[in-house]
Design an enzyme around this catalytic site. Structure first.
Site, PDB file in Angstrom:
ATOM      1  CE  LYS A  18     -34.311 -16.414 -34.863  1.00 37.00           C
ATOM      2  NZ  LYS A  18     -32.723 -16.281 -35.140  1.00 37.00           N
ATOM      3  CB  CYS A  52     -30.256  -9.843 -28.947  1.00 34.79           C
ATOM      4  SG  CYS A  52     -31.104 -11.439 -28.290  1.00 34.79           S
ATOM      5  CE1 TYR A  98     -26.710 -18.689 -37.409  1.00 33.74           C
ATOM      6  CE2 TYR A  98     -25.096 -18.029 -38.785  1.00 33.74           C
ATOM      7  CZ  TYR A  98     -25.242 -18.795 -37.664  1.00 33.74           C
ATOM      8  OH  TYR A  98     -24.282 -19.349 -36.823  1.00 33.74           O
ATOM      9  CD  GLU A 151     -32.529 -17.938 -38.244  1.00 37.47           C
ATOM     10  OE1 GLU A 151     -32.563 -16.572 -37.991  1.00 37.47           O
ATOM     11  OE2 GLU A 151     -31.862 -18.542 -37.550  1.00 37.47           O
ATOM     12  CB  CYS A 160     -31.997 -13.578 -30.971  1.00 34.97           C
ATOM     13  SG  CYS A 160     -30.152 -13.093 -31.180  1.00 34.97           S
ATOM     14  CD  GLU A 219     -34.423 -43.921 -28.978  1.00 34.51           C
ATOM     15  OE1 GLU A 219     -34.073 -44.928 -28.410  1.00 34.51           O
ATOM     16  OE2 GLU A 219     -35.560 -43.726 -29.241  1.00 34.51           O
ATOM     17  CG  HIS A 255     -37.168 -46.212 -26.834  1.00 31.88           C
ATOM     18  ND1 HIS A 255     -36.690 -45.852 -28.143  1.00 31.88           N
ATOM     19  CD2 HIS A 255     -38.175 -46.740 -26.624  1.00 31.88           C
ATOM     20  CE1 HIS A 255     -37.556 -46.624 -28.621  1.00 31.88           C
ATOM     21  NE2 HIS A 255     -38.258 -47.084 -28.150  1.00 31.88           N
TER      22      HIS A 255
HETATM   23  P1  NDP Z   1     -24.423 -14.222 -43.545  1.00 36.94           P
HETATM   24  O1  NDP Z   1     -22.989 -13.651 -43.803  1.00 36.94           O
HETATM   25  O2  NDP Z   1     -24.709 -15.383 -42.754  1.00 36.94           O
HETATM   26  O3  NDP Z   1     -25.064 -14.513 -45.142  1.00 36.94           O
HETATM   27  C1  NDP Z   1     -24.953 -13.468 -46.032  1.00 36.94           C
HETATM   28  C2  NDP Z   1     -25.450 -14.050 -47.269  1.00 36.94           C
HETATM   29  O4  NDP Z   1     -25.565 -12.840 -48.233  1.00 36.94           O
HETATM   30  C3  NDP Z   1     -24.533 -15.074 -47.755  1.00 36.94           C
HETATM   31  O5  NDP Z   1     -25.105 -15.961 -48.454  1.00 36.94           O
HETATM   32  C4  NDP Z   1     -23.869 -14.115 -49.053  1.00 36.94           C
HETATM   33  O6  NDP Z   1     -23.381 -15.016 -49.972  1.00 36.94           O
HETATM   34  C5  NDP Z   1     -24.975 -13.198 -49.582  1.00 36.94           C
HETATM   35  N1  NDP Z   1     -24.531 -11.933 -49.887  1.00 36.94           N
HETATM   36  C6  NDP Z   1     -23.326 -11.355 -49.188  1.00 36.94           C
HETATM   37  N2  NDP Z   1     -23.288 -10.343 -50.215  1.00 36.94           N
HETATM   38  C7  NDP Z   1     -23.975 -10.382 -51.386  1.00 36.94           C
HETATM   39  C8  NDP Z   1     -24.405  -9.705 -52.592  1.00 36.94           C
HETATM   40  N3  NDP Z   1     -23.693  -8.396 -52.777  1.00 36.94           N
HETATM   41  N4  NDP Z   1     -25.205 -10.133 -53.425  1.00 36.94           N
HETATM   42  C9  NDP Z   1     -25.765 -11.271 -53.139  1.00 36.94           C
HETATM   43  N5  NDP Z   1     -25.586 -12.040 -52.098  1.00 36.94           N
HETATM   44  C10 NDP Z   1     -24.911 -11.554 -51.044  1.00 36.94           C
HETATM   45  O7  NDP Z   1     -25.284 -12.868 -43.111  1.00 36.94           O
HETATM   46  P2  NDP Z   1     -26.724 -12.745 -42.347  1.00 36.94           P
HETATM   47  O8  NDP Z   1     -27.050 -11.202 -42.617  1.00 36.94           O
HETATM   48  O9  NDP Z   1     -27.914 -13.769 -42.855  1.00 36.94           O
HETATM   49  O10 NDP Z   1     -26.309 -12.889 -40.549  1.00 36.94           O
HETATM   50  C11 NDP Z   1     -25.338 -11.970 -40.040  1.00 36.94           C
HETATM   51  C12 NDP Z   1     -24.937 -12.785 -38.791  1.00 36.94           C
HETATM   52  O11 NDP Z   1     -25.923 -12.785 -37.833  1.00 36.94           O
HETATM   53  C13 NDP Z   1     -24.720 -14.244 -39.017  1.00 36.94           C
HETATM   54  O12 NDP Z   1     -23.434 -14.620 -39.564  1.00 36.94           O
HETATM   55  C14 NDP Z   1     -24.860 -14.777 -37.660  1.00 36.94           C
HETATM   56  O13 NDP Z   1     -23.656 -14.566 -36.929  1.00 36.94           O
HETATM   57  C15 NDP Z   1     -25.853 -13.827 -36.914  1.00 36.94           C
HETATM   58  N6  NDP Z   1     -27.176 -14.439 -37.022  1.00 36.94           N
HETATM   59  C16 NDP Z   1     -27.400 -15.720 -36.176  1.00 36.94           C
HETATM   60  C17 NDP Z   1     -28.601 -16.115 -35.979  1.00 36.94           C
HETATM   61  C18 NDP Z   1     -28.719 -17.191 -35.327  1.00 36.94           C
HETATM   62  O14 NDP Z   1     -27.940 -17.609 -34.240  1.00 36.94           O
HETATM   63  N7  NDP Z   1     -29.694 -18.219 -35.536  1.00 36.94           N
HETATM   64  C19 NDP Z   1     -29.849 -15.645 -36.957  1.00 36.94           C
HETATM   65  C20 NDP Z   1     -29.543 -14.582 -37.530  1.00 36.94           C
HETATM   66  C21 NDP Z   1     -28.365 -13.848 -37.703  1.00 36.94           C
HETATM   67  P3  NDP Z   1     -21.839 -15.873 -49.964  1.00 36.94           P
HETATM   68  O15 NDP Z   1     -22.357 -16.869 -49.160  1.00 36.94           O
HETATM   69  O16 NDP Z   1     -21.769 -16.197 -51.300  1.00 36.94           O
HETATM   70  O17 NDP Z   1     -20.738 -14.751 -49.437  1.00 36.94           O
END
Ligand code: NDP
Length: 452
Positions: free
Chosen positions: A51, A43, A178, A182, A48, A440, A435
Site C-alpha cells: 500500500k 502487512c 482506512y 487510502e 501496509c 513549527e 523554521h
Molecule cells: P474500517 O473498520 O476502518 O472501515 C470499514 C468501513 O466499511 C467503515 O466505513 C464502515 O462503515 C464500512 N462498512 C462496514 N460494513 C459495511 C456494509 N455492510 N456496507 C457498507 N459499508 C460498510 O475497516 P478497513 O477495512 O478500512 O480497515 C481495517 C483495519 O485495518 C483498520 O481498522 C485499521 O486498524 C487497519 N488498517 C490500518 C491502516 C493504517 O494504519 N494506515 C491502513 C489500512 C488498514 P461505518 O463507519 O458506518 O461502520
C-alpha cells in the site's frame, strides 16, 4: 510431560514472527512456526508495505505538476502499472525472504503448512504431521469482510488490488474507513476515475471530526467523487464491468467495485472450539492484558484478537508475550496513546484523544490552525494543512494531536513521544521552532480557538 516444542506459533505475520524470533533467540526456546501462505502476513504481502509503495507511486503525478510549476521542464506520461507491479512483487519477494531468513537465523523451525488446534497443547498441520507444544500462540490475522448481498462476489477486496493485470479505468469503492479512503486516494493518483460510497455522514468514523472534514473536502477538491450517505442498493455484471444502482437512485457502470467494508478475524476452521478457546461477538479471540486466552497454554496476538489492527501493535503484543511467558517478566502492552497515520492524500497523523472524546471526558482547550503550506502556496495551490492540539484545561497536558499534511505520519511519531511522556502545552511552547517548516506550528499556537 515433554513436548515437541516450547512454543508453536500459528501464523507468520508481524506478531507471530516477532514472538517466534524473540522466544528462540532471546529465551532459547524451541520454537516451531506454521504459515499456510506467504511469510510476512497482511502487512508485508497485502497491506501496509505494498500500500505504502502505491502511495509513493501515486504521489508522483501531483509532484510532477508541482515540479513544472517550480520551473522544471517535466512532461508527465502515463503510469506504467505492469512495470510498477513487477517491481512491487519482486520487492515483496525480497522482504518475504528476509522474514524467512531471520526466523531461520533465530533457530525457528518453519512449517509451510496450515495448522489447526487439536487440543490445548497439540496442533495438526495440513501435511498430516502433529506436534505438541508447551505454549501455542495464535497470530493468524484477519481477512476482508464482504457484505452479504446479492452479487457481492462481483466485487474485489484490497487483496486483489495489488494483483491487477491492468488498472481499471473506473472503480467504485464502498466504505469509509482506512482502506476505502487510502485506496480512493491511491487509485485516483494513479489516474483511475474513483467514486467512493460511504453509508454514513462523514468518512473515517471515530477520528477527529475536524480532521475528517478536512481530508474529505480535499479529496473532493482533488477530483474524487465521494458520495456520503450513499450505499450500493443493487449490482449485477454487465460484460466484464459492474452495473450498480445506488441508494440515491443513481445508476452507473464501473470497471471494478472494491469492498472496503472492514476486516474479520481468521478464526474459522482453526480448531479453537476443540481446544476450548473463547471467541467474542465479532469472531475475535478473547484475551487478557497478557494476550492469554481462557485456555492457559494458548495465547493470541495481532488482528485475530480484534484489538487495534496495526502492525506495530501486533509486534509489541508479540514481544510482551515473550517477556511474560519466556522471560518471567509479566508485561502487558499498553493500547493507550498508540499513534497512527491514515495514508490518504493529504495524510493524517493522530495520537491521543479526538476533540469529541476529550470534551466528553473533561474541560479542554483546543488549539487549531489551518494554513497553506509554503511549498505549494508558492505555486498557487489551494490545499491547506491542519494542525490541532487538544489540551486539558485543568492539567494543561496535551491530550491529543491531529495533523493533516504531507508527511503527517512522520510528524506524529515525534509528537507522540512528547505526549506519551505527559507533555504540557507550556512544554510544547517552550520548545524552539524549526523554521521554516510546517511542524513549527505545533509549538507556536498561542491562543485556543475554543474551549469546551
Ligand atoms: P474500517 O473498520 O476502518 O472501515 C470499514 C468501513 O466499511 C467503515 O466505513 C464502515 O462503515 C464500512 N462498512 C462496514 N460494513 C459495511 C456494509 N455492510 N456496507 C457498507 N459499508 C460498510 O475497516 P478497513 O477495512 O478500512 O480497515 C481495517 C483495519 O485495518 C483498520 O481498522 C485499521 O486498524 C487497519 N488498517 C490500518 C491502516 C493504517 O494504519 N494506515 C491502513 C489500512 C488498514 P461505518 O463507519 O458506518 O461502520
Amino acid at each position: 510431560m515433554t513436548f515437541d516444542y516450547d512454543l508453536f506459533v500459528i501464523g507468520g505475520g508481524s506478531g507471530g514472527v516477532r514472538a517466534a524470533r524473540l522466544a528462540a533467540s532471546e529465551a532459547g526456546a524451541k520454537v516451531g512456526l506454521a504459515e499456510e501462505y506467504r511469510m510476512g502476513g497482511t502487512c508485508v504481502i497485502r497491506g501496509c508495505v505494498p500500500k505504502k509503495l502505491m502511495v509513493f507511486a501515486s504521489g508522483y503525478r501531483e509532484l510532477m505538476g508541482q515540479a513544472a510549476d517550480y520551473g522544471w521542464d517535466v512532461k508527465a506520461g502515463d503510469f506504467d502499472w505492469p512495470k510498477f507491479r513487477a517491481h512491487l512483487h519482486s520487492e515483496l519477494d525480497r522482504l518475504e525472504q528476509i522474514y524467512r531468513t531471520n526466523l531461520e537465523k533465530a533457530g525457528v523451525t518453519i512449517h509451510d503448512a496450515r495448522a489447526e488446534l487439536e487440543d490445548p497443547h497439540t496442533v495438526k498441520l495440513s501435511t498430516g504431521e502433529t506436534f505438541t507444544a508447551r505454549h501455542i500462540l495464535v497470530a493468524v490475522g484477519g481477512h476482508p469482510d464482504v457484505p452479504d448481498r446479492p452479487n457481492a462476489e462481483l466485487g474485489i477486496t484490497s487483496n486483489d488490488v495489488f494483483l491487477f493485470d491492468e488498472l481499471p479505468k473506473s472503480i467504485l469503492i464502498v466504505g469509509g474507513g482506512y482502506i476505502a479512503s487510502e485506496m480512493a486516494c491511491i487509485l485516483h493518483g494513479l489516474g483511475v476515475e474513483v467514486t467512493q460510497f460511504y453509508r454514513g455522514a462523514q468518512i473515517l468514523r471515530g477520528f477527529d471530526d475536524e480532521a475528517r472534514g478536512h481530508i474529505a473536502s480535499t479529496m473532493v477538491e482533488d477530483g474524487i467523487n465521494l458520495r456520503l450517505g450513499t450505499d450500493v442498493l443493487e449490482m449485477k455484471a454487465e460484460g466484464d464491468a459492474i452495473w450498480v444502482k445506488a441508494s440515491d437512485g443513481s445508476e452507473r457502470v464501473y470497471d471494478k467495485l472494491l469492498w472496503a467494508t472492514g476486516r474479520k478475524p481468521n478464526t474459522g476452521n482453526l480448531g479453537l472450539d476443540k481446544a476450548g478457546v473463547k471467541l467474542g461477538r465479532r469472531g475475535e479471540i478473547v484475551v487478557d492484558q497478557y494476550s492469554q486466552t481462557d485456555v492457559p497454554s494458548i495465547y493470541a496476538v495481532g488482528d485475530v484478537t480484534g484489538r487495534l489492527q496495526l502492525t506495530p501493535v501486533a509486534i509489541r503484543e508479540g514481544a510482551a508475550f515473550v517477556e511474560t511467558v519466556f522471560k518471567g517478566n509479566p508485561t502487558a502492552f499498553s493500547h493507550d496513546l498508540v499513534p497512527g497515520a491514515v495514508f490518504t492524500q493529504p495524510e493524517y497523523g493522530y495520537v491521543g484523544m479526538t476533540e469529541e472524546e476529550a470534551r466528553d471526558a473533561e474541560a479542554i482547550e483546543v488549539y487549531c490552525t489551518s494554513f497553506r503550506p509554503m511549498q505549494t502556496a508558492y505555486i498557487e495551490r489551494t490545499e491547506r494543512v491542519m494542525m490541532k492540539l487538544i489540551v486539558s484545561k485543568e492539567t494543561q497536558k496535551v491530550l491529543g494531536c491531529h495533523i493533516v499534511a504531507d508527511h503527517a505520519g512522520e510528524m506524529i511519531q515525534m509528537a507522540a513521544i512528547a505526549i506519551r511522556m505527559g507533555a504540557t502545552k507550556e512544554q510544547f511552547d517552550s520548545t524552539c521552532a524549526v523554521h521554516p517548516t510546517m511542524a513549527e506550528e505545533l509549538v507556536t499556537m498561542k491562543t485556543p480557538v475554543r474551549t469546551a
